[in-house]
Each structure stands twice: as structure tokens, then as C-alpha cells.
Design a protein around this motif. Structure first.
Motif, PDB file in Angstrom:
ATOM      1  N   GLU A 204      54.281  35.905  54.377  1.00 61.37           N
ATOM      2  CA  GLU A 204      53.077  34.897  55.137  1.00 61.37           C
ATOM      3  C   GLU A 204      53.769  34.643  56.622  1.00 61.37           C
ATOM      4  N   GLY A 205      52.800  34.688  57.518  1.00 60.56           N
ATOM      5  CA  GLY A 205      53.267  34.159  58.662  1.00 60.56           C
ATOM      6  C   GLY A 205      54.011  35.432  59.619  1.00 60.56           C
ATOM      7  N   ALA A 206      54.058  36.647  59.002  1.00 55.86           N
ATOM      8  CA  ALA A 206      54.899  37.777  59.490  1.00 55.86           C
ATOM      9  C   ALA A 206      53.953  38.233  60.840  1.00 55.86           C
ATOM     10  N   THR A 207      54.514  38.987  61.489  1.00 52.76           N
ATOM     11  CA  THR A 207      54.154  39.749  62.915  1.00 52.76           C
ATOM     12  C   THR A 207      53.563  41.150  62.436  1.00 52.76           C
ATOM     13  N   VAL A 208      52.581  41.323  62.889  1.00 50.26           N
ATOM     14  CA  VAL A 208      52.032  43.025  62.950  1.00 50.26           C
ATOM     15  C   VAL A 208      52.251  43.572  64.213  1.00 50.26           C
ATOM     16  N   ARG A 209      52.844  44.674  64.476  1.00 52.19           N
ATOM     17  CA  ARG A 209      53.292  45.239  65.817  1.00 52.19           C
ATOM     18  C   ARG A 209      52.671  46.477  65.706  1.00 52.19           C
ATOM     19  N   LEU A 210      52.081  46.933  66.865  1.00 53.50           N
ATOM     20  CA  LEU A 210      51.362  48.036  67.172  1.00 53.50           C
ATOM     21  C   LEU A 210      51.910  48.712  68.342  1.00 53.50           C
ATOM     22  N   GLU A 211      52.282  49.993  68.384  1.00 53.03           N
ATOM     23  CA  GLU A 211      52.920  50.673  69.677  1.00 53.03           C
ATOM     24  C   GLU A 211      52.174  51.920  69.565  1.00 53.03           C
ATOM     25  N   VAL A 212      51.993  52.497  71.176  1.00 57.35           N
ATOM     26  CA  VAL A 212      51.636  53.678  71.377  1.00 57.35           C
ATOM     27  C   VAL A 212      52.663  54.253  72.243  1.00 57.35           C
ATOM     28  N   ALA A 213      53.098  55.313  72.050  1.00 62.43           N
ATOM     29  CA  ALA A 213      53.889  55.824  72.713  1.00 62.43           C
ATOM     30  C   ALA A 213      53.589  57.305  73.607  1.00 62.43           C
ATOM     31  N   ASP A 214      53.605  57.418  74.755  1.00 57.29           N
ATOM     32  CA  ASP A 214      53.121  58.632  75.328  1.00 57.29           C
ATOM     33  C   ASP A 214      54.240  59.295  76.324  1.00 57.29           C
ATOM     34  N   ARG A 215      53.803  60.406  76.741  1.00 58.08           N
ATOM     35  CA  ARG A 215      54.552  61.228  77.710  1.00 58.08           C
ATOM     36  C   ARG A 215      54.371  61.038  79.134  1.00 58.08           C
TER      37      ARG A 215
ATOM     38  N   CYS B 153      51.761  45.741  71.284  1.00 60.95           N
ATOM     39  CA  CYS B 153      51.163  44.623  71.179  1.00 60.95           C
ATOM     40  C   CYS B 153      51.535  43.934  69.813  1.00 60.95           C
ATOM     41  N   GLU B 154      51.623  42.570  69.723  1.00 59.70           N
ATOM     42  CA  GLU B 154      51.764  42.130  68.318  1.00 59.70           C
ATOM     43  C   GLU B 154      50.874  40.972  67.989  1.00 59.70           C
ATOM     44  N   LEU B 155      50.609  40.963  66.799  1.00 60.65           N
ATOM     45  CA  LEU B 155      49.784  39.498  66.226  1.00 60.65           C
ATOM     46  C   LEU B 155      50.330  39.032  65.181  1.00 60.65           C
ATOM     47  N   ASP B 156      50.465  37.699  65.318  1.00 60.28           N
ATOM     48  CA  ASP B 156      51.270  36.729  64.254  1.00 60.28           C
ATOM     49  C   ASP B 156      49.978  36.764  63.278  1.00 60.28           C
ATOM     50  N   ARG B 157      50.449  36.737  61.954  1.00 61.15           N
ATOM     51  CA  ARG B 157      49.202  36.969  60.858  1.00 61.15           C
ATOM     52  C   ARG B 157      48.733  35.563  60.868  1.00 61.15           C
ATOM     53  N   TYR B 158      49.182  34.668  61.108  1.00 62.08           N
ATOM     54  CA  TYR B 158      48.555  33.238  60.700  1.00 62.08           C
ATOM     55  C   TYR B 158      48.496  32.487  62.215  1.00 62.08           C
ATOM     56  N   ALA B 159      48.606  33.264  63.111  1.00 65.24           N
ATOM     57  CA  ALA B 159      48.567  32.332  64.412  1.00 65.24           C
ATOM     58  C   ALA B 159      47.211  31.614  64.841  1.00 65.24           C
TER      59      ALA B 159
ATOM     60  N   VAL C 265      43.985  49.131  68.217  1.00 60.06           N
ATOM     61  CA  VAL C 265      44.399  50.485  67.863  1.00 60.06           C
ATOM     62  C   VAL C 265      43.342  51.417  68.734  1.00 60.06           C
ATOM     63  N   SER C 266      42.202  51.132  68.618  1.00 59.16           N
ATOM     64  CA  SER C 266      40.982  51.854  69.506  1.00 59.16           C
ATOM     65  C   SER C 266      41.406  51.686  71.146  1.00 59.16           C
ATOM     66  N   GLU C 267      41.680  50.490  71.514  1.00 68.51           N
ATOM     67  CA  GLU C 267      41.876  50.373  72.761  1.00 68.51           C
ATOM     68  C   GLU C 267      43.274  51.027  73.407  1.00 68.51           C
TER      69      GLU C 267
ATOM     70  N   LEU D 250      43.422  39.472  73.052  1.00 64.30           N
ATOM     71  CA  LEU D 250      43.225  39.716  71.589  1.00 64.30           C
ATOM     72  C   LEU D 250      44.785  39.486  70.968  1.00 64.30           C
ATOM     73  N   ALA D 251      45.730  40.131  71.672  1.00 64.87           N
ATOM     74  CA  ALA D 251      47.196  40.053  70.962  1.00 64.87           C
ATOM     75  C   ALA D 251      47.679  38.792  71.397  1.00 64.87           C
ATOM     76  N   ASP D 252      48.850  38.604  70.492  1.00 65.19           N
ATOM     77  CA  ASP D 252      49.528  37.159  70.772  1.00 65.19           C
ATOM     78  C   ASP D 252      50.546  37.384  71.903  1.00 65.19           C
ATOM     79  N   ARG D 253      51.053  38.935  71.935  1.00 64.17           N
ATOM     80  CA  ARG D 253      52.127  39.287  73.110  1.00 64.17           C
ATOM     81  C   ARG D 253      51.970  40.738  73.171  1.00 64.17           C
ATOM     82  N   TRP D 254      52.092  41.026  74.192  1.00 60.33           N
ATOM     83  CA  TRP D 254      51.957  42.609  74.547  1.00 60.33           C
ATOM     84  C   TRP D 254      52.343  42.986  75.822  1.00 60.33           C
ATOM     85  N   GLY D 255      52.849  44.204  75.944  1.00 65.06           N
ATOM     86  CA  GLY D 255      53.734  44.639  77.071  1.00 65.06           C
ATOM     87  C   GLY D 255      53.829  46.240  77.361  1.00 65.06           C
TER      88      GLY D 255
END
Length: 159
Positions: free
Chosen positions: A69-80, A123-129, A42-44, A106-111
Motif C-alpha cells: 500500500e502506498g507504493a510507487t509505480v515507475r515507468l521508464e522508456v530508454a531509447d538510443r 515517470c512515477e505514480l504514487d499508488r494512493y497519492a 505508457v502510450s505517451e 498526470l505523473a507525480d514525478r517525471w524527468g
């Protein structure tokens, strides 16, 4: 869940506090490694948005329910800003320019993908990856990064 971000560096701390306040309801404990990694991501991403675009942004966080369990956390930052992330080579003495290289590690996937007049970095983080750094599951039209940097000292900067 989403948070409107002003183009002000003070918003980075507010974004971290906001994200921390949402963790407990999802079953992610504050001292869990996933929580610490998520707050760093989030900070980055918010830092890149407020420092490099000069535009308002929106932070979105998708957290799994406590029983997922095993779910994915997804973080998104949208800008203009329509300016794509740009690779930067930085030397060992540089104080910046490593943010997206850190996300990549750090992320399992990002783009990122273009979105209207702006862009969305996710970016996404797999809870128990067990491992990090694979670029899979990218939405259509997205440019994905993952699997480590191509050369030592290469970093990415969202501008």
C-alpha cells in the motif's frame, strides 16, 4: 519487467497490452484510476520513443506487490537517441505536441537522464497519492519536470 520496442507505431498498442497484463499481479485493478493513468502514460512515452527517435527502445515497468500500500509505480522508456526532450508551443488546432505536457500533468514525478548513447525518460505514480505534479526524488544528473507547465500552450516533445 521490461519489453523491447521496435521503432514502429504498432508497438504502442503492444506496449499498452503488455502493461495491462502486468497490473493484476501487482494488485492494481484494471478499472482503478491508477491503471488507466498508467496505460495512458505508457502510450505517451512509447509513442514519443517510436515516432520521434526512429530507434528501438526498452519499456520498463516497476509495479508494487499486491500488499504494498502506498507504493510507487515507475515507468521508464530508454531509447538510443541522445536528443533531449524539446519544449514545443502548440496552438489549439495542433493534433500533436502535447504528450509530455500530459505526462507532466498526470505523473507525480517525471524527468529524463542521459544514458550511454541514448536517454531514459521516466515517470512515477504514487499508488494512493492525493495530488500530482511535484518533481521530487530525481536521480542524480537527471533533468526533472513537474508542477505544471510554465505557460499556456507549452508542451514537450521527446525527440
Amino acid at each position: 519487467m521490461q519489453l523491447e520496442i521496435r521503432p514502429d507505431p504498432a508497438e504502442v498498442g503492444r506496449a499498452r497490452r503488455w502493461a495491462r497484463s502486468r497490473l493484476a499481479g501487482s494488485g492494481i485493478q484494471a478499472d482503478e484510476p491508477l491503471a488507466e493513468t498508467l496505460i495512458l502514460l505508457v502510450s505517451e512515452l512509447v509513442t514519443n520513443a517510436v515516432v520521434h527517435t526512429g530507434c528501438p527502445a526498452v519499456l520498463r515497468l516497476s509495479l508494487p506487490g499486491a500488499a504494498a500500500e502506498g507504493a510507487t509505480v515507475r515507468l521508464e522508456v530508454a531509447d538510443r537517441s541522445d536528443r533531449a526532450p524539446v519544449p514545443r508551443c502548440v496552438d489549439g488546432d495542433a493534433t500533436g505536441g502535447r504528450g509530455l505536457a500530459l505526462v507532466d500533468g498526470l505523473a507525480d514525478r517525471w524527468g529524463w537522464s542521459a544514458e550511454g548513447a541514448g536517454k531514459r525518460i521516466w515517470c512515477e505514480l504514487d499508488r494512493y497519492a492525493q495530488s500530482h505534479g511535484t518533481a521530487t526524488g530525481c536521480p542524480a544528473g537527471a533533468v526533472a519536470f513537474g508542477g505544471g507547465t510554465a505557460c499556456e500552450g507549452l508542451a514537450y516533445e521527446a525527440v
